[in-house]
Scaffold this motif. Structure first.
Motif, PDB file in Angstrom:
ATOM      1  N   GLN A  87       0.839  -1.205   0.000  1.00 56.49           N
ATOM      2  CA  GLN A  87       0.000   0.000   0.000  1.00 56.49           C
ATOM      3  C   GLN A  87       0.870   1.250   0.000  1.00 56.49           C
ATOM      4  OE1 GLN A  87      -3.451   0.146  -0.300  1.00 56.49           O
ATOM      5  NE2 GLN A  87      -2.967   2.301  -0.616  1.00 56.49           N
ATOM      6  N   TRP A  88       1.929   1.243   0.792  1.00 62.46           N
ATOM      7  CA  TRP A  88       2.873   2.368   0.832  1.00 62.46           C
ATOM      8  C   TRP A  88       3.505   2.566  -0.547  1.00 62.46           C
ATOM      9  CZ3 TRP A  88       8.231   2.409   0.101  1.00 62.46           C
ATOM     10  CH2 TRP A  88       8.871   3.607   0.434  1.00 62.46           C
ATOM     11  N   ILE A  89       3.910   1.459  -1.188  1.00 65.16           N
ATOM     12  CA  ILE A  89       4.522   1.535  -2.520  1.00 65.16           C
ATOM     13  C   ILE A  89       3.533   2.123  -3.526  1.00 65.16           C
ATOM     14  CG2 ILE A  89       5.428   0.167  -4.453  1.00 65.16           C
ATOM     15  CD1 ILE A  89       6.505  -1.806  -2.270  1.00 65.16           C
ATOM     16  N   VAL A  90       2.290   1.650  -3.477  1.00 68.26           N
ATOM     17  CA  VAL A  90       1.258   2.137  -4.409  1.00 68.26           C
ATOM     18  C   VAL A  90       1.098   3.648  -4.286  1.00 68.26           C
ATOM     19  CG1 VAL A  90      -1.249   2.126  -4.818  1.00 68.26           C
ATOM     20  CG2 VAL A  90       0.009  -0.027  -4.660  1.00 68.26           C
ATOM     21  N   GLU A  91       1.111   4.145  -3.052  1.00 66.86           N
ATOM     22  CA  GLU A  91       0.969   5.589  -2.825  1.00 66.86           C
ATOM     23  C   GLU A  91       2.207   6.351  -3.301  1.00 66.86           C
ATOM     24  OE1 GLU A  91       0.025   5.912   1.327  1.00 66.86           O
ATOM     25  OE2 GLU A  91      -1.845   4.781   1.069  1.00 66.86           O
ATOM     26  N   TYR A  95       0.934   4.267  -8.268  1.00 72.88           N
ATOM     27  CA  TYR A  95       0.262   3.187  -8.985  1.00 72.88           C
ATOM     28  C   TYR A  95      -1.239   3.316  -8.754  1.00 72.88           C
ATOM     29  CZ  TYR A  95       4.621   0.469  -9.539  1.00 72.88           C
ATOM     30  OH  TYR A  95       5.871   0.030  -9.887  1.00 72.88           O
ATOM     31  N   ALA A  96      -2.006   2.667  -9.593  1.00 68.07           N
ATOM     32  CA  ALA A  96      -3.463   2.636  -9.406  1.00 68.07           C
ATOM     33  C   ALA A  96      -3.790   1.853  -8.131  1.00 68.07           C
ATOM     34  CB  ALA A  96      -4.136   1.974 -10.610  1.00 68.07           C
ATOM     35  N   ASP A  97      -4.832   2.261  -7.426  1.00 68.90           N
ATOM     36  CA  ASP A  97      -5.220   1.587  -6.183  1.00 68.90           C
ATOM     37  C   ASP A  97      -5.466   0.100  -6.372  1.00 68.90           C
ATOM     38  OD1 ASP A  97      -4.997   3.809  -4.578  1.00 68.90           O
ATOM     39  OD2 ASP A  97      -7.093   4.405  -4.836  1.00 68.90           O
ATOM     40  N   LYS A  98      -5.913  -0.296  -7.550  1.00 67.49           N
ATOM     41  CA  LYS A  98      -6.209  -1.706  -7.801  1.00 67.49           C
ATOM     42  C   LYS A  98      -4.948  -2.568  -7.789  1.00 67.49           C
ATOM     43  CE  LYS A  98      -6.137  -1.245 -12.797  1.00 67.49           C
ATOM     44  NZ  LYS A  98      -6.865  -1.299 -14.029  1.00 67.49           N
ATOM     45  N   THR A  99      -3.790  -1.955  -7.852  1.00 62.33           N
ATOM     46  CA  THR A  99      -2.527  -2.691  -7.840  1.00 62.33           C
ATOM     47  C   THR A  99      -2.413  -3.568  -6.600  1.00 62.33           C
ATOM     48  OG1 THR A  99      -1.476  -0.912  -9.080  1.00 62.33           O
ATOM     49  CG2 THR A  99      -0.013  -2.449  -7.946  1.00 62.33           C
ATOM     50  N   VAL A 100      -2.804  -3.045  -5.449  1.00 63.98           N
ATOM     51  CA  VAL A 100      -2.714  -3.802  -4.201  1.00 63.98           C
ATOM     52  C   VAL A 100      -3.546  -5.077  -4.288  1.00 63.98           C
ATOM     53  CG1 VAL A 100      -3.239  -3.763  -1.731  1.00 63.98           C
ATOM     54  CG2 VAL A 100      -2.215  -1.779  -2.805  1.00 63.98           C
ATOM     55  N   HIS A 101      -4.633  -5.031  -5.022  1.00 59.52           N
ATOM     56  CA  HIS A 101      -5.512  -6.190  -5.135  1.00 59.52           C
ATOM     57  C   HIS A 101      -5.063  -7.146  -6.239  1.00 59.52           C
ATOM     58  CE1 HIS A 101      -8.018  -4.133  -2.291  1.00 59.52           C
ATOM     59  NE2 HIS A 101      -8.091  -3.083  -3.105  1.00 59.52           N
ATOM     60  N   SER A 102      -3.975  -6.820  -6.909  1.00 59.86           N
ATOM     61  CA  SER A 102      -3.466  -7.661  -8.001  1.00 59.86           C
ATOM     62  C   SER A 102      -2.097  -8.249  -7.688  1.00 59.86           C
ATOM     63  CB  SER A 102      -3.370  -6.835  -9.289  1.00 59.86           C
ATOM     64  OG  SER A 102      -4.603  -6.285  -9.634  1.00 59.86           O
ATOM     65  N   LEU A 103      -1.689  -8.218  -6.430  1.00 57.27           N
ATOM     66  CA  LEU A 103      -0.339  -8.657  -6.073  1.00 57.27           C
ATOM     67  C   LEU A 103      -0.096 -10.146  -6.298  1.00 57.27           C
ATOM     68  CD1 LEU A 103       0.370  -6.586  -2.853  1.00 57.27           C
ATOM     69  CD2 LEU A 103       1.401  -6.306  -5.112  1.00 57.27           C
TER      70      LEU A 103
END
Length: 193
Positions: A87-91, A95-103
């Motif tokens: 989540q920290w990396i995404v911010e 990256y798009a927020d959906k990235t966390v859900h695609s790990l």
């Protein structure tokens, strides 16, 4: 008599096979130390100026290239990223927020992991061994060990790292790193940082 002839032929074939394997050590080595997801590793390594062999070695140690692995602590995907870290990396990386859900996807996990490695390289003055300590134990712990003089950031003195898991982790990653460099140097691309 036929039995002994078959045994001799089998022994000769076995001997020739063993000679072939030892003669062609690269073939044996790539069989014992395969790298999966080479294209994703190469692309992400290039995108973030990170050594592709280091990414491959981390993946080997973390999951043995199994993208479905989840740790007891909740780390996800090939590079075993913690959800909070992701989540920290995404911010930070925007990256798009959906990235966390695609790990769980290998390409996404490798991309996010490569970005994180690049960030750690910047934080730890391109010291590969300190980067590995931070990747395993967290940047705060690695920074504390370095700033307090507990550890000097070298492979030679990793016995000074207070966490046995981190010491072992660094040794294992560097073992695979060296194997991969030796076996795949021409195929995976140039080493960086």
């Amino acid at each position: 008599m036929k039995f002994f002839r078959k045994k001799r032929v089998f022994a000769l074939l076995l001997f020739l096979f063993v000679v072939f394997l030892f003669y062609n050590t690269r073939l044996l080595g790539t069989w014992m130390y395969p790298i999966k997801y080479e294209k994703d590793i190469r692309v992400s390594a290039t995108n973030y100026n990170v050594d592709p062999f280091l990414i491959a070695a981390i993946i080997r140690v973390e999951t043995n290239f199994n993208p479905e692995k989840t740790s007891r602590k909740g780390a996800i995907g090939l590079m075993q990223l913690m959800p909070d870290t992701a989540q920290w990396i995404v911010e930070k990386a925007d990256y798009a927020d959906k990235t966390v859900h695609s790990l769980e996807r290998p390409d996404v996990n490798i991309e996010v992991g490569a970005w994180y490695l690049n960030s750690l390289y910047q934080q730890f003055d391109s010291n590969r061994i300190a980067v590995l300590a931070a990747y395993n134990a967290g940047p705060g712990n690695a920074r504390k060990w370095l700033s307090s003089g507990i550890w000097d950031g070298t492979l030679k003195n990793i016995d000074k790292i207070p966490f046995g898991e981190t010491r072992h982790y660094i040794q294992r990653v560097m073992y695979y790193y060296n194997k991969y460099v030796k076996l795949y140097d021409e195929e995976l691309g140039p080493r960086t940082t």
